[in-house]
Design a protein around this motif. Structure first.
Motif, short mmCIF file in Angstrom:
data_model
loop_
_atom_site.label_atom_id
_atom_site.label_comp_id
_atom_site.label_asym_id
_atom_site.label_seq_id
_atom_site.Cartn_x
_atom_site.Cartn_y
_atom_site.Cartn_z
N ILE A 237 31.24 28.50 39.77
CA ILE A 237 32.47 27.71 39.76
C ILE A 237 32.30 26.43 40.57
CG2 ILE A 237 34.87 27.65 40.51
CD1 ILE A 237 35.09 30.58 39.83
N LYS A 258 40.87 31.51 39.68
CA LYS A 258 39.61 30.97 39.17
C LYS A 258 38.76 32.07 38.55
CE LYS A 258 40.40 26.76 40.42
NZ LYS A 258 40.67 25.71 39.38
N GLN A 262 37.54 32.66 34.33
CA GLN A 262 36.15 32.76 33.87
C GLN A 262 35.94 33.89 32.88
OE1 GLN A 262 33.55 30.63 34.53
NE2 GLN A 262 35.14 29.36 35.46
#
Length: 370
Positions: A237, A258, A262
């Motif tokens: 990331i 986050k 993904q």
């Protein structure tokens, strides 16, 4: 053989000469034989140590038995407790921990329960294979939605491979061994885990080490602001997808968003394969098993991770429907149960509400059908 000492120290050579060794084939063979003899003797002479496992005190207070070890322990899972035919084994990750004002508790209710803490999908899968070998009376497997379709972080720590090389030795999983395991992992699986000193080496080291002083809170906060790239997802990331974002100030909720983003069901061949294998092995074991997705805070559905979360849940439901079996019950935690939970972020709990009682009822119904 000369010492090659400076001129002023040449007088030391006559004292050091008796200790010199010129290697040859015979000497190397002797070294190997003596090493082998020493290891054999150590195996039978060394005492077996009680396993040094995390949160043993807290789990014992709830009449729970820890089965998973720490990331620095090469065993990954304890090697004793092989027969748990009277126990319920609960396989899950950090969603099983109940943290309230610094005190630790665990989601499973009191009773004959053994807990295996897993961090990622491959961890949970490998621990489930281990649980099946212990032949419990029932199992509960928790799927963490943040990692299940996330091929950039399929496992947490490499010590899992030590257990994996023996647990994956079956018709469906053997390709994992050449893909993931090192020669060292294979040597451990074949020999190391059977040797008293090697297998219990972590326990000996823990007992030999002095207790570490508590880290001041200020130092903990400073350490938290430093990113650690030993976790693959943090690396991908921060170093590929969002290189201009400052992640050092991110809290748990921001990282969870986050991580959820993904997940990619169209690309996660790895995650889907493992899930199919998970259901297949449980079905073949004939052990009554509940499988459920760890509940998430309703607040997560009001973030940018909402779409990814729903796609993950939908894909898991599809795989569960494709792998139905009499000994498996796949649960969707009802909203009225989720509302009784108190979340500290989008996944972890400080109060488990009615969830333990609900799962217990479902498990009893499943066992009643067996």
């Amino acid at each position: 053989m000369n010492l090659n000492a400076p001129h002023d120290l040449k007088w030391l050579e006559k004292f050091a000469t008796p200790f010199f060794l010129t290697p040859n084939r015979a000497s190397i063979i002797r070294i190997i034989l003596w090493t082998f003899i020493f290891l054999v003797i150590a195996h039978f002479v060394a005492p077996k140590m009680p396993p040094q496992l995390p949160f043993t005190k807290e789990m014992t207070a709830q009449n729970l038995t820890p089965l998973a070890s720490t990331p620095s322990d090469p065993r990954y899972m304890r090697l004793d407790k092989k027969d748990l035919s009277d126990s319920l084994i609960w396989v899950g990750g950090s969603s099983l921990a109940i943290i309230n004002n610094g005190s630790y508790g665990f989601l499973p209710p009191e009773g004959a329960v053994s807990i295996k803490m897993a961090s990622r999908l491959l961890d949970s899968y490998t621990m489930t294979l281990d649980a099946i070998k212990r032949r419990p009376k029932a199992m509960i497997v928790v799927i963490n939605p943040f990692w299940v379709m996330n091929d950039k972080s399929a496992f947490f720590k490499t010590n899992m491979m030590n257990s994996g090389v023996s647990l994956w030795m079956n018709q469906t999983d053997w390709p994992f061994i050449p893909l993931l395991a090192s020669p060292g992992n294979m040597l451990w699986g074949a020999v190391g885990r059977h040797h008293t000193v090697i297998a219990n080496g972590y326990d000996f080291l823990k007992l030999a080490q002095p207790d570490k002083p508590a880290i001041p809170k200020a130092a903990q906060e400073k350490k938290a602001k430093t990113l650690s790239y030993d976790q693959p997802l943090l690396f991908w990331i921060s170093q590929r997808y969002e290189t201009k974002t400052d992640f050092t100030a991110f809290d748990a909720k921001q990282w969870q968003i986050k991580a959820m983003a993904q997940n990619n069901i169209s690309e996660s061949v790895w995650g889907q394969k493992i899930l199919h294998n998970l259901f297949s092995h449980i079905k073949q074991s004939n052990i009554p098993t509940l499988i459920y997705i760890a509940p998430t805070s309703p607040e997560l559905e009001r973030t940018e991770a909402r779409v990814a979360l729903q796609s993950v849940i939908d894909q898991i439901n599809i795989i569960a429907n494709q792998n139905k079996a009499d000994n498996i019950r796949f649960l969707s935690i009802p909203n009225d149960i989720v509302t009784t939970l108190t979340f500290t972020d989008y996944l972890h709990l400080s109060d488990s509400g009615d969830l333990p009682a609900y799962i217990t009822r479902e498990l009893n119904q499943l066992q009643g059908k067996q």
